[in-house]
Write an enzyme that holds these catalytic residues in place. Structure first.
Site, short mmCIF file in Angstrom:
data_model
loop_
_atom_site.label_atom_id
_atom_site.label_comp_id
_atom_site.label_asym_id
_atom_site.label_seq_id
_atom_site.Cartn_x
_atom_site.Cartn_y
_atom_site.Cartn_z
CE1 TYR A 277 -3.83 2.42 0.56
CE2 TYR A 277 -2.41 3.31 2.25
CZ TYR A 277 -3.23 3.68 1.62
OH TYR A 277 -4.29 4.76 1.17
CD1 TRP B 156 -1.56 7.40 -1.01
CD2 TRP B 156 -1.68 9.26 -2.49
NE1 TRP B 156 -2.83 7.83 -0.79
CE2 TRP B 156 -2.61 9.01 -1.84
CE3 TRP B 156 -1.24 10.83 -2.87
CZ2 TRP B 156 -3.67 10.00 -1.75
CZ3 TRP B 156 -2.49 11.20 -2.89
CH2 TRP B 156 -3.35 11.48 -2.48
N1 LIG Z 1 -2.93 8.73 11.93
C1 LIG Z 1 -3.21 8.47 10.95
N2 LIG Z 1 -2.91 7.26 10.31
C2 LIG Z 1 -2.60 7.24 9.18
C3 LIG Z 1 -4.42 8.73 8.32
C4 LIG Z 1 -4.62 9.02 9.61
O1 LIG Z 1 -4.99 10.42 9.16
N3 LIG Z 1 -3.76 9.30 11.27
N4 LIG Z 1 -4.03 8.61 7.18
C5 LIG Z 1 -3.45 7.15 5.98
C6 LIG Z 1 -3.96 7.96 4.95
S1 LIG Z 1 -5.81 8.00 4.34
C7 LIG Z 1 -2.92 7.73 3.86
S2 LIG Z 1 -3.55 7.54 2.59
C8 LIG Z 1 -1.66 6.83 3.78
C9 LIG Z 1 -0.49 6.91 3.34
O2 LIG Z 1 0.56 6.31 3.53
P1 LIG Z 1 1.71 5.64 2.83
O3 LIG Z 1 0.98 5.22 1.05
O4 LIG Z 1 2.79 5.03 2.65
O5 LIG Z 1 2.88 7.33 3.09
P2 LIG Z 1 3.77 8.48 1.93
O6 LIG Z 1 4.88 8.52 2.21
O7 LIG Z 1 2.70 9.00 0.69
O8 LIG Z 1 4.44 7.04 1.08
C10 LIG Z 1 4.88 6.60 0.17
C11 LIG Z 1 6.64 6.58 -0.10
O9 LIG Z 1 6.89 6.37 -1.84
C12 LIG Z 1 7.74 6.64 -1.73
N5 LIG Z 1 8.30 7.11 -3.43
C13 LIG Z 1 7.11 8.69 -3.93
N6 LIG Z 1 7.78 7.71 -5.02
C14 LIG Z 1 8.25 6.82 -5.52
C15 LIG Z 1 8.70 6.09 -6.45
O10 LIG Z 1 8.67 7.02 -7.87
N7 LIG Z 1 8.99 4.62 -6.42
C16 LIG Z 1 8.92 4.05 -5.28
N8 LIG Z 1 9.32 2.92 -5.52
N9 LIG Z 1 8.50 5.06 -4.80
C17 LIG Z 1 8.29 6.16 -3.79
C18 LIG Z 1 8.18 7.55 -0.91
O11 LIG Z 1 9.20 7.85 -0.56
C19 LIG Z 1 7.47 7.43 0.63
O12 LIG Z 1 8.15 6.43 1.31
O13 LIG Z 1 -1.66 7.05 5.35
C20 LIG Z 1 -2.15 6.92 6.84
N10 LIG Z 1 -1.68 6.98 7.75
N1 LIG Z 2 -1.70 18.69 2.43
C1 LIG Z 2 -2.09 17.43 2.11
N2 LIG Z 2 -3.02 16.51 1.68
C2 LIG Z 2 -3.81 15.50 1.52
C3 LIG Z 2 -3.08 14.69 2.27
C4 LIG Z 2 -1.56 15.07 2.87
O1 LIG Z 2 -1.06 13.72 3.39
N3 LIG Z 2 -1.29 16.25 2.75
N4 LIG Z 2 -3.36 13.45 1.62
C5 LIG Z 2 -4.45 12.65 0.95
C6 LIG Z 2 -4.78 11.73 1.29
S1 LIG Z 2 -4.26 10.29 1.25
C7 LIG Z 2 -6.48 11.80 2.04
S2 LIG Z 2 -6.59 10.38 1.86
C8 LIG Z 2 -6.79 12.76 2.69
C9 LIG Z 2 -7.46 12.89 3.72
O2 LIG Z 2 -8.56 13.66 3.82
P1 LIG Z 2 -9.57 13.82 4.97
O3 LIG Z 2 -10.02 12.80 5.84
O4 LIG Z 2 -10.87 15.00 4.85
O5 LIG Z 2 -8.70 14.54 6.04
P2 LIG Z 2 -7.73 14.61 7.59
O6 LIG Z 2 -6.98 15.40 7.42
O7 LIG Z 2 -7.80 13.50 8.01
O8 LIG Z 2 -9.30 15.08 8.10
C10 LIG Z 2 -10.11 16.11 7.80
C11 LIG Z 2 -10.58 16.64 9.65
O9 LIG Z 2 -11.36 16.14 9.76
C12 LIG Z 2 -11.98 16.55 10.88
N5 LIG Z 2 -11.96 15.26 12.14
C13 LIG Z 2 -11.32 13.90 12.37
N6 LIG Z 2 -12.72 13.14 13.38
C14 LIG Z 2 -13.79 13.52 12.75
C15 LIG Z 2 -14.82 13.48 13.71
O10 LIG Z 2 -15.12 12.61 14.37
N7 LIG Z 2 -16.33 14.06 13.85
C16 LIG Z 2 -16.02 15.12 12.51
N8 LIG Z 2 -16.59 15.84 12.43
N9 LIG Z 2 -13.95 15.58 11.97
C17 LIG Z 2 -13.54 15.60 12.10
C18 LIG Z 2 -10.10 16.95 12.06
O11 LIG Z 2 -10.54 17.85 12.50
C19 LIG Z 2 -9.42 16.49 10.94
O12 LIG Z 2 -8.83 17.77 10.81
O13 LIG Z 2 -6.48 13.63 2.40
C20 LIG Z 2 -5.38 13.63 0.98
N10 LIG Z 2 -4.18 15.50 0.92
MO LIG Z 3 -5.34 8.51 1.90
#
Ligand SMILES: Nc1nc2c(c(=O)[nH]1)N[C@H]1C(S)=C(S)[C@@H](COP(=O)(O)OP(=O)(O)OC[C@H]3O[C@@H](n4cnc5c(=O)[nH]c(N)nc54)[C@H](O)[C@@H]3O)O[C@H]1N2
Ligand SMILES: Nc1nc2c(c(=O)[nH]1)N[C@H]1C(S)=C(S)[C@@H](COP(=O)(O)OP(=O)(O)OC[C@H]3O[C@@H](n4cnc5c(=O)[nH]c(N)nc54)[C@H](O)[C@@H]3O)O[C@H]1N2
Ligand SMILES: [Mo]
Length: 769
Positions: A113, A115
């Site tokens: 998994y 990005w």
């Molecule tokens: N506590 C908490 N944890 C969360 C979340 C949260 O809301 N709270 N959100 C979750 C969500 S929504 C997501 S999507 C995940 C994200 O989790 P990840 O998608 O695992 O996070 P990234 O840091 O984007 O990791 C991407 C990796 O790909 C590598 N990479 C970039 N370009 C390339 C390339 O061209 N080739 C290769 N081989 N590697 C590359 C980067 O260096 C990096 O190490 O985290 C989750 N974790």
């Molecule tokens: N800059 C930046 N943008 C991103 C990413 C990033 O790493 N950096 N990651 C991307 C990815 S992979 C994803 S999946 C999306 C995620 O998109 P979201 O899931 O929408 O993003 P979050 O920042 O996890 O949460 C948004 C807000 O939800 C509120 N929230 C949390 N828990 C609760 C709750 O129980 N109730 C209510 N009402 N609100 C709550 C928090 O205040 C938080 O700031 O973002 C994407 N966009």
């Molecule tokens: Mo995500």
């Protein structure tokens, strides 16, 4: 004399032109068609900084000596030994063969998994899966960390996950027709900066300005005020985290109590509404679900809830629900309860009415729909069907053979011997990292392919250095973007790094499947091929002419056919019998026969308030609810040392926001180092005292590079995943529950600070191969 080269490129945070001189990045300019470019584009030069890169292929010394019999607790401790690419790819191919022959292909976990980069050719995990599907397959994952509980419950109740995948009402129709907008979670440019696979134009702010101009009444339900920009005039309802389901059901119950629910819509377009109505009226479990009931759970006023219930039926009303709400224990419920509430109101299928999920969670959700095919390299056919729900990785590694349930089926965890991760960072994304560290000792071999020497790469047996996207050619695009964008090579590869395509092609060669892997195409052959497939599709199905490849490559972008002004389920609303949904009844499911049969206590037959494992309602004095949301200045853990990311830190650490009254009670002052802990782990952060946060809530963004120190394991960079809870949302969805987490906070005791310096030395020693 050297000349500045202008190179069009794109990342998940948008398109830009890289200015290059003598193989050095000297500037970055935003894409001309982007009205609100992301500041993260100015961090990309950090990719070319060798300090955090994997310089060459490397193997952990213990593994090199003893292979599958090595001491796996040596991971992250023992030195790495440099090897040649030929040696590294042979070791990988031999390992794939050994595990497949001895234990079967399901013992290879390649869910991988993550990005990765926005390029659709060098999409690391797709290429990994393509290669392994040619040699018998692997165990994969289903759903994402972003959304799992949400799409699972929507597939069951709406027949598809379109409503949370960017196919609900477009924001232009909301700007034009909605009178009351209730935002659960966020509508924030912070998260809308990014889109998986790139984005051409960031338009959230354009739509939000129209919404503001029309004077739409906005109720903002979130523990964090700046989940909406400060120029949006909204009523802030600082709800207790994880209690939105109660608010939604209280609103629905209030509407029912007043006899104002849309009985015609319920009868024509929904099934099982009786189950929900009985529950709301208190006939199922005693208590009536109304404003007073909800107020007690959510920490809001009963009067304001009752008034909103009236407004919702008196005006054209739209509910938006962020993805974050379902990244919590029982995360299925807020998504289903919002659908239940919208059904009681009865405006689903009317312009500017109903419910939609994930607006602004990604930049393309709510934008005009991209109609044609978007570029993607095929993963080919899967020879085996072995999977886990994405966030059950530690469970899988710790419990081979143990049964788990998912979407109503019972399956079992495979016996994982080999893990191959390319383009993801589990030491960023997974919950309860100390538990993951224990699980990480179980597989015999771990291979990590990444440009960066991440915490995950540091804990691998074989590390393969990939190039970053700026060191090779590719193209970006996805089904929520109105452009396909060129990603041209800007600089030469660093160290011995190779492109993901070249790495997998070499391993495929050693496994004897190179021809089927590469189909006779090289990098530019594939880029052209993937583009042509989209161009063909848009011309054949929509009569829309995209430029010839050479013209696209020269200009750096091509427009795709899009549909604006989209109202979700309009046809279904008008003629439900003619346009049935793919659900058990063909209608919106508010009471489920399937879930009634399954009889799960954690996902019942109708939307219901079920207390989460950890929340403020059961917290002891001093416990706070941790929200670990997405970081403003970077994407997850990527470019964590870049300027836009560093700008969000203070004293070299992530900032944790808390309310002034909580800070005063805990003896914490703004800017001070604090220690955050619970039974699962502990980390440091810098306190940011702010009245934009609800009381008893602590907000610490994700993405700090995991930096545990010495013997105590104290994490010093501010990574919230040492604290978060690693349980499935329910037996039905099994999503991640990151937003369900109680912690304690105190000013940092002095002796903990020295640990940071000690760990820096450990890290330096490990990297010195
Ligand atoms: N506590 C908490 N944890 C969360 C979340 C949260 O809301 N709270 N959100 C979750 C969500 S929504 C997501 S999507 C995940 C994200 O989790 P990840 O998608 O695992 O996070 P990234 O840091 O984007 O990791 C991407 C990796 O790909 C590598 N990479 C970039 N370009 C390339 C390339 O061209 N080739 C290769 N081989 N590697 C590359 C980067 O260096 C990096 O190490 O985290 C989750 N974790
Ligand atoms: N800059 C930046 N943008 C991103 C990413 C990033 O790493 N950096 N990651 C991307 C990815 S992979 C994803 S999946 C999306 C995620 O998109 P979201 O899931 O929408 O993003 P979050 O920042 O996890 O949460 C948004 C807000 O939800 C509120 N929230 C949390 N828990 C609760 C709750 O129980 N109730 C209510 N009402 N609100 C709550 C928090 O205040 C938080 O700031 O973002 C994407 N966009
Ligand atoms: Mo995500």
């Amino acid at each position: 004399m050297s000349r500045i080269k202008r190179v069009p490129h794109c990342s998940h945070w948008g398109a830009y032109t890289i200015l290059v001189e003598d193989n050095r990045i000297v500037g970055v300019e935003p894409f001309e068609h982007d009205p609100a470019p992301s500041p993260i584009i100015h961090s990309i030069a950090e990719w070319a900084n060798p300090e955090r890169r994997v310089p060459r292929p490397m193997v952990r010394s213990g593994w090199l000596d003893k292979r599958e019999n090595s001491d796996r607790r040596g991971r992250g401790r023992e030195k790495f030994v440099p090897v040649s690419w030929d040696e590294a790819t042979t070791l990988v191919a031999d390992e794939v063969r050994r595990v497949a022959d001895t234990f079967g292909n399901a013992s290879i976990f390649a869910g991988s998994y993550g990005w990765t980069n926005s390029g659709r050719l060098h999409h690391a995990s797709s290429l990994l899966k393509r290669m392994l599907n040619l040699v018998g397959g692997f165990t994969r994952h289903v759903d994402t960390y972003s959304i799992a509980a949400g799409p699972v419950i929507l597939r069951h109740t709406l027949g598809s996950d379109d409503a949370c995948g960017g196919r609900a009402n477009t924001l232009d129709t909301i700007a034009q027709h909605t009178e009351t907008l209730v935002v659960f979670g966020a509508l924030s440019p912070r998260t809308a900066q990014n889109e998986a696979g790139g984005i051409g134009s960031h338009r959230l702010e354009t739509y939000l300005r129209k919404i503001v101009e029309r004077g739409v009444k906005i109720i903002h339900v979130s523990p964090l005020k700046d989940d909406l920009p400060d120029w949006v005039d909204a009523e802030w309802w600082p709800i207790r985290p994880n209690t939105d389901t109660a608010l939604m059901l209280g609103l629905a119950g209030e509407i029912v109590k007043a006899g104002r629910h849309d009985t015609d819509f319920l009868a024509r377009c929904t099934s099982g509404a009786d189950r929900l109505l009985r529950y709301l009226e208190g006939k199922a479990d005693g208590g009536r679900k109304d404003a007073l009931w909800a107020a007690g759970i959510c920490g809001l006023g009963a009067g304001q809830i009752a008034e909103l219930a009236r407004r919702l039926v008196d005006t054209r009303s739209m509910l938006t629900v962020s993805w974050s709400l379902q990244r919590a224990h029982h995360g299925e419920q807020p998504f289903w309860a919002a659908l239940g509430l919208a059904s009681m109101i009865g405006q689903i299928g009317l312009p500017g009415g109903g419910v939609g999920y994930g607006y602004a969670s990604l930049g393309g959700v709510g934008a005009p729909l991209n109609l044609s095919k978007s570029p993607a390299i095929s993963q080919l056919k899967r020879p085996i069907d072995s999977f886990i729900p994405v966030a059950r990785i530690s469970d899988m590694l710790l419990n081979p053979g143990r049964p788990f349930s998912y979407e109503g089926e019972i399956r079992s965890y495979p016996d994982t011997r080999l893990v191959y991760w390319a383009g993801g960072n589990p030491y960023h994304h997974h919950q309860d990292l100390n538990r993951l560290s224990e699980a990480w000792t179980r597989p015999e071999t771990i291979i990590v392919q990444d440009p960066m020497f991440t915490a995950t790469a540091q804990r691998a047996d074989i590390v393969l250095p990939a190039t970053t996207s700026i060191e090779r050619n590719d193209l970006a695009g996805n089904r929520r973007s109105d452009f396909i964008l060129a990603m041209k090579k800007a600089i030469e590869p660093l160290g011995e790094a190779r492109s993901d395509f070249d790495i997998f092609n070499a391993i495929a060669g050693k496994l004897g499947v190179a021809e089927r892997f590469n189909e006779g195409r090289d990098e530019m052959g594939w880029v052209r091929h993937l583009y042509e497939a989209c161009r063909d599709d848009s011309s054949k199905r929509f009569g829309f002419t995209m430029p010839e490849f050479d013209a696209f490559w020269e200009s750096g972008y091509a427009h795709c056919p899009v549909k604006a002004d989209h109202t979700f389920l309009a046809d279904f609303r008008n003629e439900p019998e003619e346009h049935p949904l793919n659900t058990e009844s063909g209608k919106i499911v508010l009471g489920s026969e399937t879930l009634a049969r399954l009889d799960y206590p954690d996902c019942r037959s109708h939307p219901a308030w079920i207390e989460p494992a950890e929340w403020l309602g059961t917290a002891e004095a001093g416990q706070m609810h941790l929200i670990s949301h997405q970081p403003a200045g970077r994407l997850h853990s990527q470019l964590e040392a870049g300027p836009s990311s560093r700008a969000m830190k203070r004293n070299g650490r992530e900032q944790a926001r808390l309310h002034p009254d909580d800070a005063a009670a805990l003896g914490i002052v703004d800017g001070q180092t604090i220690r955050i802990w619970n039974d699962r782990g502990e980390c440091l952060a810098t306190a940011e005292v702010s009245d934009e946060v609800r009381r008893c809530v602590l907000v610490l963004p994700t993405g700090a590079w995991f930096t545990p120190t010495g013997n105590s394991g104290l994490e010093v960079a501010g990574n919230p995943n040492v604290l978060t809870l690693d349980i499935g949302t329910s037996q039905f969805g099994q999503g991640c529950s990151a937003h369900t987490c109680l912690v304690r906070v105190e000013p940092c005791p002095a002796d903990r600070r020295d640990a940071f310096e000690a760990y820096q030395e450990t890290l330096a020693a490990l990297a010195a191969v």
